[in-house]
Enzyme design. Sequence first.
Site, short mmCIF file in Angstrom:
data_model
loop_
_atom_site.label_atom_id
_atom_site.label_comp_id
_atom_site.label_asym_id
_atom_site.label_seq_id
_atom_site.Cartn_x
_atom_site.Cartn_y
_atom_site.Cartn_z
N HIS A 25 9.89 0.12 7.76
CA HIS A 25 9.26 -1.15 8.14
C HIS A 25 9.31 -2.20 7.02
CE1 HIS A 25 7.25 1.03 11.47
NE2 HIS A 25 6.90 1.93 10.58
N ASP A 26 8.68 -1.87 5.89
CA ASP A 26 8.35 -2.89 4.88
C ASP A 26 9.58 -3.52 4.23
OD1 ASP A 26 5.48 -0.95 3.82
OD2 ASP A 26 5.71 -2.41 5.44
N ASP A 41 6.80 1.06 1.84
CA ASP A 41 6.47 0.09 0.79
C ASP A 41 7.32 0.36 -0.45
OD1 ASP A 41 3.89 0.96 2.31
OD2 ASP A 41 3.43 -1.07 1.60
N GLU A 100 -0.71 -3.19 15.60
CA GLU A 100 0.06 -2.52 14.54
C GLU A 100 -0.88 -2.27 13.36
OE1 GLU A 100 0.72 -4.32 11.56
OE2 GLU A 100 1.60 -2.51 10.71
N THR A 131 3.00 -6.21 2.68
CA THR A 131 3.49 -5.11 3.52
C THR A 131 2.37 -4.11 3.78
OG1 THR A 131 4.20 -3.80 1.62
CG2 THR A 131 5.82 -5.34 2.56
N ASN A 168 -1.07 -2.59 9.95
CA ASN A 168 -1.45 -3.53 8.89
C ASN A 168 -2.40 -4.60 9.40
OD1 ASN A 168 0.05 -2.24 6.96
ND2 ASN A 168 1.84 -3.55 7.19
N ASP A 192 0.86 -1.21 0.00
CA ASP A 192 0.00 0.00 0.00
C ASP A 192 0.89 1.25 0.00
OD1 ASP A 192 -0.90 0.22 3.58
OD2 ASP A 192 0.97 -0.38 2.59
#
Length: 307
Positions: free
Chosen positions: A237-238, A14, A162, A122, A164, A9
């Site tokens: 993060h991703d 991402d 979290e 992700t 997601n 996303d």
Amino acid sequence: MKKVILDCDPGHDDTLALLLAHANPAIDLLAVTTVAGNQTLEKVTRNARNVMTVAGIRKTLLAAGADRPLVRELSTGEYIHGVTGLDGYNFPAPTVPVDKRHAADLIIDLLHANDKITLIPTAPLTNIALAIRKDPTIIPKIEEIVLMGGTNSTGNVTPLAEANIWIDAEAADIVFRSGVPLTMVGLNLTHQAKATPEVVDRIRKLDNEVARMAVGLIDFFASTYKKYFHFDAPPIHDACAVARVINPDIVKCEFVNVVVELKGTYTYGATVSDMEGITGRPANTNVATKLDFDKFWDLMIEALGSY
Ligand code: RIB
Ligand code: CA
């Protein structure tokens, strides 16, 4: 080389995940699929097109998927990713086409057309859950799901959940109970992957447009992470989930039981990670615990330098 589908996303982190997955020779990026999360489906899909256009990613299919969670209404991450969902860089008009299939159908088709594929979600797990529910025969064809999501410590949308997972916990529950080999790269890991000023300086020294795009995006991401989370640098993060697929040594894991909370008034969307084996429930998930920061950023910067 691992065949991969990245379900995302975009989204600032991402984007770095996508750039890493496309550039690293250990990954054959068959497709990018999009799902509503950081922003609306329309915006994250346009963002994916924009990034793939700037990066010259042509052989990878792109399909759009779910525009909302399975049950709840969509709650976006606009406050972190901006009105476009990818603020911080002025993109040229996109030239990358969008496949006419729904993302879930593209995932199903590719899994039947290939021997084994690793799925790297992700974003909210809506597309993955839809694919599994629509065609359960794909389950043995999934090599592994290595997802960015969840946490075995504190959350980022509630004290325990979290984003997601929380945006579509029902979808996450379907995935965590699917029996597919699962790795959860949660906030407890990804908060170790901050784009520090030293890291950004290394990216700034790379002389290509993709690196300049990455710097602009990271700078925006840094501003919202400072404003809302008081972080001194933004966690990417991703890309940690992609790094785990490329080189498992970069992301150490522990195999434990994880379930998704769907009922709690204050705990909805929590990934209940039984790190000490207290419940006696069978282990079902590799939970990421330790990042090799230097190897992670070397991998990321090598990828950005290759464009
Ligand atoms: O909680 C972090 C996750 O939510 C990342 O995937 C980020 O892109 C957002 O989608
Ligand atoms: Ca994301």
